[in-house]
Write a protein that holds these residues in place. Sequence first.
Motif, mmCIF file in Angstrom:
data_model
loop_
_atom_site.group_PDB
_atom_site.id
_atom_site.type_symbol
_atom_site.label_atom_id
_atom_site.label_comp_id
_atom_site.label_asym_id
_atom_site.label_seq_id
_atom_site.Cartn_x
_atom_site.Cartn_y
_atom_site.Cartn_z
ATOM 1 N N ASP A 128 -43.734 -92.835 -71.711
ATOM 2 C CA ASP A 128 -44.205 -93.783 -70.709
ATOM 3 C C ASP A 128 -43.895 -93.238 -69.314
ATOM 4 O O ASP A 128 -44.791 -92.905 -68.541
ATOM 5 N N THR A 129 -42.609 -93.151 -68.993
ATOM 6 C CA THR A 129 -42.162 -92.614 -67.705
ATOM 7 C C THR A 129 -40.868 -91.841 -67.925
ATOM 8 O O THR A 129 -40.221 -91.973 -68.965
ATOM 9 N N ILE A 130 -40.501 -91.033 -66.938
ATOM 10 C CA ILE A 130 -39.152 -90.480 -66.882
ATOM 11 C C ILE A 130 -38.562 -90.833 -65.527
ATOM 12 O O ILE A 130 -39.229 -90.762 -64.497
ATOM 13 N N THR A 131 -37.314 -91.278 -65.550
ATOM 14 C CA THR A 131 -36.610 -91.689 -64.344
ATOM 15 C C THR A 131 -35.310 -90.889 -64.243
ATOM 16 O O THR A 131 -35.016 -90.060 -65.092
ATOM 17 N N LEU A 149 -35.579 -90.740 -70.327
ATOM 18 C CA LEU A 149 -36.937 -90.834 -70.847
ATOM 19 C C LEU A 149 -37.194 -92.232 -71.380
ATOM 20 O O LEU A 149 -36.303 -92.886 -71.933
ATOM 21 N N ASN A 150 -38.408 -92.693 -71.193
ATOM 22 C CA ASN A 150 -38.836 -94.013 -71.646
ATOM 23 C C ASN A 150 -40.086 -93.828 -72.502
ATOM 24 O O ASN A 150 -41.096 -93.286 -72.033
ATOM 25 N N LYS A 261 -43.942 -85.246 -69.667
ATOM 26 C CA LYS A 261 -43.975 -85.681 -68.270
ATOM 27 C C LYS A 261 -42.927 -84.894 -67.515
ATOM 28 O O LYS A 261 -41.950 -84.417 -68.104
ATOM 29 N N ILE A 263 -40.778 -84.472 -63.459
ATOM 30 C CA ILE A 263 -40.398 -85.127 -62.211
ATOM 31 C C ILE A 263 -39.617 -84.129 -61.367
ATOM 32 O O ILE A 263 -38.883 -83.288 -61.925
#
Length: 266
Positions: A128-131, A149-150, A261, A263
């Motif tokens: 989904d996303t990485i933060t 990781l999400n 993904k 970042i």
Amino acid sequence: MKKITFLFSAFVLLLSSCTEVVEIELTTSEPKLVVEALITDNVEPFQVKLTLLAPYFDANNPGVSNAEVYISDNTGNVDTLYHTSNGIYQTIGNRQGVLGRTYSLLVLYNGTSFTANSTIPANKMMLDTITTIYNQQSAFIDEGYNVILNAQDNGATVDYYRFLFYKNDTLQTDPFKYFVTDDEQVQGNYIIAQVPFNYQTGDTARVEIQCLDLDYFTYLNAVATQTQNTGGPFDSPPSNPPSNISNGALGYFAAVSRNWKEIVLP
């Protein structure tokens, strides 16, 4: 046969030293073919690497340049791969693996056929996303960022995953070169997991998830066990991982799905 000479010198009390020449004969056998191949659902050439397992005291495995290599699928498509350099064979142009499809490898080399099959799993875990989270310096933690990781597990089937973590396009391998797991404990759950590597401001972090079939998962688990052995008394004895290549070849032919993904750390 190869002969290696060792010189053994010993002092016996105060007497003069003596030297004895001992010859040890090492049996050499026909070198084994090593196959490294990964079919994915990304748009890229199909690629297979063929080498020969080098004798024990040689440094490198020589590439095989005179083989015939074919990859087919269970819908009737057949591709011929051509040698480029250093044992690398590729299709002319890009291909794309299909979820749920089974792929077959055929290598004709030195009068022997080597075959293998692998299926790209029908389901895949989608990132989904990485933060990021920032860590202050402490006795146990270096200053810097961890990536989180999400992702959503599909929950419909038992799935097998490999996680790969990159820093500035370099795969991070210490301490987890082969980070593989199943989804038994997280079936159908939304997953939030902290990556076990530290990043600094300006680094590019990339997280990749590969979805594997059970046989490739088993192979990577065996490789991970061998590479993590420390030489201690409770380590498992060394052995070749369970290859899916026929006729005694080593290595593996695998078909996987991939998504990732990345970042840039602030």
